[in-house]
Design a protein around this motif. Sequence first.
Motif, PDB file in Angstrom:
ATOM      1  N   ARG A 132      -2.361   7.967   8.061  1.00 12.92           N
ATOM      2  CA  ARG A 132      -2.606   7.125   6.889  1.00 12.92           C
ATOM      3  C   ARG A 132      -1.997   5.736   7.083  1.00 12.92           C
ATOM      4  O   ARG A 132      -2.568   4.747   6.614  1.00 12.92           O
ATOM      5  CB  ARG A 132      -2.085   7.828   5.635  1.00 12.92           C
ATOM      6  CG  ARG A 132      -2.841   9.145   5.357  1.00 12.92           C
ATOM      7  CD  ARG A 132      -2.876   9.504   3.911  1.00 12.92           C
ATOM      8  NE  ARG A 132      -3.517  10.803   3.676  1.00 12.92           N
ATOM      9  CZ  ARG A 132      -4.829  11.005   3.623  1.00 12.92           C
ATOM     10  NH1 ARG A 132      -5.665   9.993   3.821  1.00 12.92           N
ATOM     11  NH2 ARG A 132      -5.319  12.217   3.374  1.00 12.92           N
ATOM     12  N   LEU A 133      -0.880   5.645   7.776  1.00 22.35           N
ATOM     13  CA  LEU A 133      -0.336   4.332   8.128  1.00 22.35           C
ATOM     14  C   LEU A 133      -1.236   3.636   9.146  1.00 22.35           C
ATOM     15  O   LEU A 133      -1.560   2.444   9.008  1.00 22.35           O
ATOM     16  CB  LEU A 133       1.074   4.498   8.697  1.00 22.35           C
ATOM     17  CG  LEU A 133       2.141   5.026   7.739  1.00 22.35           C
ATOM     18  CD1 LEU A 133       3.423   5.347   8.501  1.00 22.35           C
ATOM     19  CD2 LEU A 133       2.426   4.016   6.631  1.00 22.35           C
ATOM     20  N   HIS A 158      -4.390   4.133   9.778  1.00 21.67           N
ATOM     21  CA  HIS A 158      -5.717   3.805   9.244  1.00 21.67           C
ATOM     22  C   HIS A 158      -5.685   2.485   8.486  1.00 21.67           C
ATOM     23  O   HIS A 158      -6.614   1.669   8.601  1.00 21.67           O
ATOM     24  CB  HIS A 158      -6.194   4.929   8.332  1.00 21.67           C
ATOM     25  CG  HIS A 158      -7.561   4.704   7.773  1.00 21.67           C
ATOM     26  ND1 HIS A 158      -8.702   4.693   8.554  1.00 21.67           N
ATOM     27  CD2 HIS A 158      -7.986   4.464   6.492  1.00 21.67           C
ATOM     28  CE1 HIS A 158      -9.762   4.474   7.798  1.00 21.67           C
ATOM     29  NE2 HIS A 158      -9.353   4.314   6.542  1.00 21.67           N
ATOM     30  N   TYR A 159      -4.618   2.263   7.716  1.00 25.66           N
ATOM     31  CA  TYR A 159      -4.521   0.980   7.022  1.00 25.66           C
ATOM     32  C   TYR A 159      -4.501  -0.169   8.031  1.00 25.66           C
ATOM     33  O   TYR A 159      -5.218  -1.173   7.883  1.00 25.66           O
ATOM     34  CB  TYR A 159      -3.269   0.910   6.145  1.00 25.66           C
ATOM     35  CG  TYR A 159      -3.156  -0.447   5.487  1.00 25.66           C
ATOM     36  CD1 TYR A 159      -3.808  -0.718   4.294  1.00 25.66           C
ATOM     37  CD2 TYR A 159      -2.452  -1.493   6.111  1.00 25.66           C
ATOM     38  CE1 TYR A 159      -3.762  -1.983   3.719  1.00 25.66           C
ATOM     39  CE2 TYR A 159      -2.408  -2.755   5.542  1.00 25.66           C
ATOM     40  CZ  TYR A 159      -3.063  -2.994   4.354  1.00 25.66           C
ATOM     41  OH  TYR A 159      -3.035  -4.251   3.807  1.00 25.66           O
ATOM     42  N   GLU A 211       0.807  -1.215   0.000  1.00 24.99           N
ATOM     43  CA  GLU A 211       0.000   0.000   0.000  1.00 24.99           C
ATOM     44  C   GLU A 211       0.846   1.274   0.000  1.00 24.99           C
ATOM     45  O   GLU A 211       0.347   2.364  -0.334  1.00 24.99           O
ATOM     46  CB  GLU A 211      -0.911  -0.011   1.238  1.00 24.99           C
ATOM     47  CG  GLU A 211      -1.901   1.114   1.340  1.00 24.99           C
ATOM     48  CD  GLU A 211      -3.106   0.942   0.418  1.00 24.99           C
ATOM     49  OE1 GLU A 211      -4.036   1.761   0.519  1.00 24.99           O
ATOM     50  OE2 GLU A 211      -3.115  -0.004  -0.407  1.00 24.99           O
ATOM     51  N   LEU A 212       2.114   1.169   0.346  1.00 26.90           N
ATOM     52  CA  LEU A 212       2.946   2.358   0.529  1.00 26.90           C
ATOM     53  C   LEU A 212       3.043   3.244  -0.718  1.00 26.90           C
ATOM     54  O   LEU A 212       2.991   4.479  -0.585  1.00 26.90           O
ATOM     55  CB  LEU A 212       4.343   1.952   0.999  1.00 26.90           C
ATOM     56  CG  LEU A 212       4.419   1.428   2.443  1.00 26.90           C
ATOM     57  CD1 LEU A 212       5.857   1.015   2.766  1.00 26.90           C
ATOM     58  CD2 LEU A 212       3.930   2.467   3.442  1.00 26.90           C
ATOM     59  N   LYS A 230      -7.885  12.566   0.109  1.00 25.24           N
ATOM     60  CA  LYS A 230      -6.595  13.171  -0.230  1.00 25.24           C
ATOM     61  C   LYS A 230      -6.698  14.690  -0.279  1.00 25.24           C
ATOM     62  O   LYS A 230      -7.791  15.260  -0.347  1.00 25.24           O
ATOM     63  CB  LYS A 230      -6.098  12.621  -1.558  1.00 25.24           C
ATOM     64  CG  LYS A 230      -6.948  12.988  -2.761  1.00 25.24           C
ATOM     65  CD  LYS A 230      -6.397  12.332  -4.015  1.00 25.24           C
ATOM     66  CE  LYS A 230      -7.256  12.685  -5.229  1.00 25.24           C
ATOM     67  NZ  LYS A 230      -6.772  12.039  -6.469  1.00 25.24           N
ATOM     68  N   ILE A 266      -0.954   9.846  -2.149  1.00 23.77           N
ATOM     69  CA  ILE A 266      -1.960  10.588  -1.371  1.00 23.77           C
ATOM     70  C   ILE A 266      -1.285  11.635  -0.497  1.00 23.77           C
ATOM     71  O   ILE A 266      -1.749  12.779  -0.401  1.00 23.77           O
ATOM     72  CB  ILE A 266      -2.790   9.610  -0.516  1.00 23.77           C
ATOM     73  CG1 ILE A 266      -3.641   8.707  -1.414  1.00 23.77           C
ATOM     74  CG2 ILE A 266      -3.690  10.375   0.455  1.00 23.77           C
ATOM     75  CD1 ILE A 266      -4.377   7.622  -0.667  1.00 23.77           C
ATOM     76  N   LEU A 267      -0.187  11.259   0.137  1.00 20.63           N
ATOM     77  CA  LEU A 267       0.537  12.205   0.980  1.00 20.63           C
ATOM     78  C   LEU A 267       1.126  13.348   0.161  1.00 20.63           C
ATOM     79  O   LEU A 267       1.203  14.492   0.633  1.00 20.63           O
ATOM     80  CB  LEU A 267       1.638  11.474   1.761  1.00 20.63           C
ATOM     81  CG  LEU A 267       1.123  10.574   2.891  1.00 20.63           C
ATOM     82  CD1 LEU A 267       2.205   9.593   3.335  1.00 20.63           C
ATOM     83  CD2 LEU A 267       0.651  11.425   4.075  1.00 20.63           C
ATOM     84  N   ARG A 318       0.812   3.830  -2.997  1.00 21.27           N
ATOM     85  CA  ARG A 318      -0.445   4.590  -3.072  1.00 21.27           C
ATOM     86  C   ARG A 318      -0.504   5.652  -1.972  1.00 21.27           C
ATOM     87  O   ARG A 318      -0.919   6.799  -2.215  1.00 21.27           O
ATOM     88  CB  ARG A 318      -1.644   3.649  -2.958  1.00 21.27           C
ATOM     89  CG  ARG A 318      -2.981   4.332  -3.262  1.00 21.27           C
ATOM     90  CD  ARG A 318      -4.140   3.355  -3.110  1.00 21.27           C
ATOM     91  NE  ARG A 318      -4.460   3.149  -1.708  1.00 21.27           N
ATOM     92  CZ  ARG A 318      -5.315   3.916  -1.014  1.00 21.27           C
ATOM     93  NH1 ARG A 318      -5.924   4.939  -1.590  1.00 21.27           N
ATOM     94  NH2 ARG A 318      -5.564   3.651   0.251  1.00 21.27           N
ATOM     95  N   LEU A 319      -0.076   5.288  -0.774  1.00 22.45           N
ATOM     96  CA  LEU A 319      -0.077   6.247   0.321  1.00 22.45           C
ATOM     97  C   LEU A 319       0.874   7.405   0.034  1.00 22.45           C
ATOM     98  O   LEU A 319       0.583   8.558   0.383  1.00 22.45           O
ATOM     99  CB  LEU A 319       0.303   5.560   1.636  1.00 22.45           C
ATOM    100  CG  LEU A 319      -0.693   4.537   2.191  1.00 22.45           C
ATOM    101  CD1 LEU A 319      -0.200   3.985   3.528  1.00 22.45           C
ATOM    102  CD2 LEU A 319      -2.072   5.150   2.345  1.00 22.45           C
ATOM    103  N   ARG A 320       2.003   7.118  -0.590  1.00 19.03           N
ATOM    104  CA  ARG A 320       2.936   8.183  -0.940  1.00 19.03           C
ATOM    105  C   ARG A 320       2.253   9.200  -1.854  1.00 19.03           C
ATOM    106  O   ARG A 320       2.398  10.428  -1.670  1.00 19.03           O
ATOM    107  CB  ARG A 320       4.186   7.583  -1.596  1.00 19.03           C
ATOM    108  CG  ARG A 320       5.062   8.563  -2.369  1.00 19.03           C
ATOM    109  CD  ARG A 320       5.701   9.617  -1.476  1.00 19.03           C
ATOM    110  NE  ARG A 320       6.122  10.790  -2.254  1.00 19.03           N
ATOM    111  CZ  ARG A 320       7.373  11.208  -2.366  1.00 19.03           C
ATOM    112  NH1 ARG A 320       8.355  10.566  -1.763  1.00 19.03           N
ATOM    113  NH2 ARG A 320       7.646  12.282  -3.079  1.00 19.03           N
TER     114      ARG A 320
END
Length: 321
Positions: free
Chosen positions: A175-176, A178-179, A133-134, A212, A140-141, A136-138
């Motif tokens: 975000r970390l 929440h996953y 997931e990282l 986001k 979004i961040l 995708r999270l990057r």
Amino acid sequence: MNDRAKSWLSFGSHQQQNWDIEGVVRELRNARLDWRKTHGRTRELGGREFPSREALHDIVEALSGVLFPMRLGPPDLNESSEDFYVGHTLAQALDALVKQLQLELSYSARLQGLSDAKSEQNAVIIARGLAAELPRLRRILDADVHAAYVGDPAARSVDEVLLCYPGISAILYHRLAHYLYRAGATLVARIIAEIAHSDTGIDIHPGAQIGKGFFIDHGTGVVIGETAIIGERVRLYQAVTLGAKRFASDADGKLEKGQPRHPIVEDDVVIYAGATLLGRITIGQGATIGGNVWLTRDVLPGSHITQANSQNITGTPQATR
């Protein structure tokens, strides 16, 4: 009492003060035993049962460096070794995370009277999912950082935002967390959220859903509850509360857990400092909520609510304009 404990008690015993250490230790042991008996904890497991706050702090710091190596990684990192650092650090962080996840999953299984034989396997599955997931999270961040940069005239660069803004640190941790929360590691997620709360003064429950382009300006005192849903490109200022109005109870008077009780904030909403929004209300797309407003009712899209007009909201569409 074991020999090691006795050695600690005898250390410094030549001092004049009489602390009655043995008596305090004895009574603390009795208090622990009473609590364990009351809560059905009748066996010693021979080690720590719970995830470590200190270990999780190190893990999230490492994952922050993995996400933004040239900004949040080590000071001597250069671009030529960036991928090596990311891979090496990610592997170490995931190995450490599995241990913390396993502690939670084993503990949870024992509480339910179930076998914890698959706790390590399940911990690996969760950690592997987070790793996947990282990327995708990057992205979004990146949108969150950009939102802070364009939304704050004091921001001189996206780098400054990432390095200096507590709201960005809080949303990165969230975000970390929440996953992990959605993956079932609710205790680990909550610890990570409380680490962010301690570091930034921003309290975001890991269950909150946040789109986001999210920007918390200044941030101190912001509270976002477990069942809050926040759309895209939302901006909050300090001391904003997205809280619950009341807590439902069951027939025995016990609080019902997990019920929707926090606001829904749609896309492109701005909520200014000190505003308090309570209950399962909806703030419509593009609305602006002024400073120190107290709201317990829906707001139509595009509305501008200030202290002066908030008292006139009756719940009808016309009155919320």
